[in-house]
Design a protein around this motif. Sequence first.
Motif, mmCIF file in Angstrom:
data_model
loop_
_atom_site.group_PDB
_atom_site.id
_atom_site.type_symbol
_atom_site.label_atom_id
_atom_site.label_comp_id
_atom_site.label_asym_id
_atom_site.label_seq_id
_atom_site.Cartn_x
_atom_site.Cartn_y
_atom_site.Cartn_z
ATOM 1 N N ASN A 278 0.826 -1.204 0.000
ATOM 2 C CA ASN A 278 0.000 0.000 0.000
ATOM 3 C C ASN A 278 0.864 1.260 0.000
ATOM 4 O O ASN A 278 0.570 2.241 -0.703
ATOM 5 N N LEU A 279 1.933 1.244 0.791
ATOM 6 C CA LEU A 279 2.846 2.378 0.892
ATOM 7 C C LEU A 279 3.458 2.711 -0.463
ATOM 8 O O LEU A 279 3.522 3.885 -0.871
ATOM 9 N N ILE A 280 3.901 1.681 -1.178
ATOM 10 C CA ILE A 280 4.543 1.891 -2.476
ATOM 11 C C ILE A 280 3.519 2.329 -3.522
ATOM 12 O O ILE A 280 3.753 3.276 -4.296
ATOM 13 N N ALA A 281 2.375 1.648 -3.561
ATOM 14 C CA ALA A 281 1.347 2.005 -4.540
ATOM 15 C C ALA A 281 0.872 3.449 -4.347
ATOM 16 O O ALA A 281 0.640 4.178 -5.323
ATOM 17 N N TYR A 282 0.728 3.860 -3.104
ATOM 18 C CA TYR A 282 0.286 5.223 -2.779
ATOM 19 C C TYR A 282 1.250 6.256 -3.365
ATOM 20 O O TYR A 282 0.838 7.253 -3.975
ATOM 21 N N GLN A 283 2.546 6.008 -3.205
ATOM 22 C CA GLN A 283 3.535 6.972 -3.674
ATOM 23 C C GLN A 283 3.635 6.993 -5.203
ATOM 24 O O GLN A 283 3.738 8.068 -5.810
ATOM 25 N N ILE A 284 3.593 5.814 -5.809
ATOM 26 C CA ILE A 284 3.614 5.785 -7.278
ATOM 27 C C ILE A 284 2.393 6.513 -7.829
ATOM 28 O O ILE A 284 2.483 7.310 -8.771
ATOM 29 N N GLY A 285 1.238 6.253 -7.229
ATOM 30 C CA GLY A 285 0.010 6.891 -7.694
ATOM 31 C C GLY A 285 0.045 8.401 -7.576
ATOM 32 O O GLY A 285 -0.462 9.120 -8.447
ATOM 33 N N ALA A 286 0.657 8.900 -6.497
ATOM 34 C CA ALA A 286 0.766 10.349 -6.325
ATOM 35 C C ALA A 286 1.580 10.970 -7.448
ATOM 36 O O ALA A 286 1.217 12.014 -8.014
ATOM 37 N N LEU A 287 2.700 10.326 -7.798
ATOM 38 C CA LEU A 287 3.522 10.873 -8.877
ATOM 39 C C LEU A 287 2.823 10.727 -10.226
ATOM 40 O O LEU A 287 2.913 11.619 -11.077
ATOM 41 N N GLN A 288 2.096 9.639 -10.407
ATOM 42 C CA GLN A 288 1.334 9.476 -11.651
ATOM 43 C C GLN A 288 0.322 10.604 -11.822
ATOM 44 O O GLN A 288 0.104 11.101 -12.934
ATOM 45 N N ALA A 289 -0.298 11.018 -10.731
ATOM 46 C CA ALA A 289 -1.275 12.113 -10.808
ATOM 47 C C ALA A 289 -0.606 13.406 -11.242
ATOM 48 O O ALA A 289 -1.134 14.142 -12.094
ATOM 49 N N MET A 290 0.552 13.700 -10.665
ATOM 50 C CA MET A 290 1.272 14.917 -11.047
ATOM 51 C C MET A 290 1.740 14.844 -12.494
ATOM 52 O O MET A 290 1.704 15.838 -13.225
ATOM 53 N N ALA A 291 2.177 13.655 -12.919
ATOM 54 C CA ALA A 291 2.601 13.489 -14.306
ATOM 55 C C ALA A 291 1.432 13.692 -15.263
ATOM 56 O O ALA A 291 1.562 14.337 -16.314
ATOM 57 N N ALA A 292 0.270 13.176 -14.899
ATOM 58 C CA ALA A 292 -0.916 13.342 -15.745
ATOM 59 C C ALA A 292 -1.270 14.811 -15.910
ATOM 60 O O ALA A 292 -1.693 15.244 -16.993
ATOM 61 N N MET A 293 -1.091 15.593 -14.849
ATOM 62 C CA MET A 293 -1.387 17.028 -14.929
ATOM 63 C C MET A 293 -0.464 17.744 -15.906
ATOM 64 O O MET A 293 -0.803 18.806 -16.437
ATOM 65 N N GLU A 294 0.717 17.159 -16.150
ATOM 66 C CA GLU A 294 1.674 17.777 -17.064
ATOM 67 C C GLU A 294 1.753 17.041 -18.403
ATOM 68 O O GLU A 294 2.659 17.286 -19.200
ATOM 69 N N GLY A 295 0.811 16.129 -18.637
ATOM 70 C CA GLY A 295 0.821 15.395 -19.894
ATOM 71 C C GLY A 295 2.015 14.469 -20.047
ATOM 72 O O GLY A 295 2.469 14.192 -21.165
ATOM 73 N N ALA A 296 2.518 13.971 -18.922
ATOM 74 C CA ALA A 296 3.678 13.084 -18.931
ATOM 75 C C ALA A 296 3.291 11.742 -18.333
ATOM 76 O O ALA A 296 2.150 11.538 -17.908
ATOM 77 N N ALA A 297 4.245 10.817 -18.303
ATOM 78 C CA ALA A 297 3.977 9.488 -17.763
ATOM 79 C C ALA A 297 5.129 9.030 -16.880
ATOM 80 O O ALA A 297 6.295 9.352 -17.138
ATOM 81 N N VAL A 298 4.794 8.271 -15.850
ATOM 82 C CA VAL A 298 5.797 7.643 -14.998
ATOM 83 C C VAL A 298 6.176 6.312 -15.639
ATOM 84 O O VAL A 298 5.302 5.502 -15.956
ATOM 85 N N THR A 299 7.476 6.096 -15.833
ATOM 86 C CA THR A 299 7.915 4.907 -16.571
ATOM 87 C C THR A 299 8.726 3.921 -15.742
ATOM 88 O O THR A 299 8.935 2.788 -16.173
#
Length: 253
Positions: free
Chosen positions: A88-109
């Motif tokens: 849960n800890l890891i998924a939460y953090q990845i998801g947070a960065l994915q949200a910020m990336a989506a706001m900038e039209g980017a992707a977490v790879t």
Amino acid sequence: MSRSVDLNADMGESWGAYTMGRDADMLDIVTSANVACGFHGGDWNVMRETVRLARDRGVGIGAHPSFDDLRGFGRRRIAGDTFQEIENLIAYQIGALQAMAAMEGAAVTHVKSHGALGNMVTEDEDLARAVARAAKAVDPALTLVAMPGTANQRAAEAVGLPVALEVYADRAYEADGTLTPRRLDGAMIHDAEFASERVLRMVTDGEIEARTGETVSVTPETICVHGDNPVAVAMARAIRGRLEAGGVTLARF
């Protein structure tokens, strides 16, 4: 024979009124960025700004999750969480960065564990599997960054995640291929020219000299320079220049 290698750095570790590292300068040199997700450094504003800068420079964007240890910069070993809680800890953090990336039209790879968590997943098979399962559940296309021959690599392969094998430009190695503990003298390397020659040997010869003199085999697909190292920018620049002069192409993995 020409070859390609990725150059990564940990960044986005500033938070609130506190500034850590020279991210904008590093992003002009590296090809991948491991972005702190708020638990050892970084906050929502820093995360989004780091993503934007990386996107604009064509730099790969990765999540850099850690234990919940802002006070200790993620470098304290924390025990007691269940493996479900770690997932849960890891998924939460990845998801947070994915949200910020989506706001900038980017992707977490990619995903790379930070600090004490990063050290522990090299040796603890169950913990490594929990991290790998979390990354796979969030996005099965994510690449997991791992040191070669570690529990982390084995866990990623077991769940079917792509793996990028990592070496460290600014850390000493022990004879068994692990990193020298930071508490020991010489664990951190601050000489940019020495580091650049050392990295070229890793990439071209697949080996490095351990702290105690032994030759250690390595498989470098991505090279890390710690963004909080005081000489990080000079070191990254020297490494890039030395590799390119040696016929090595720098590119995202």
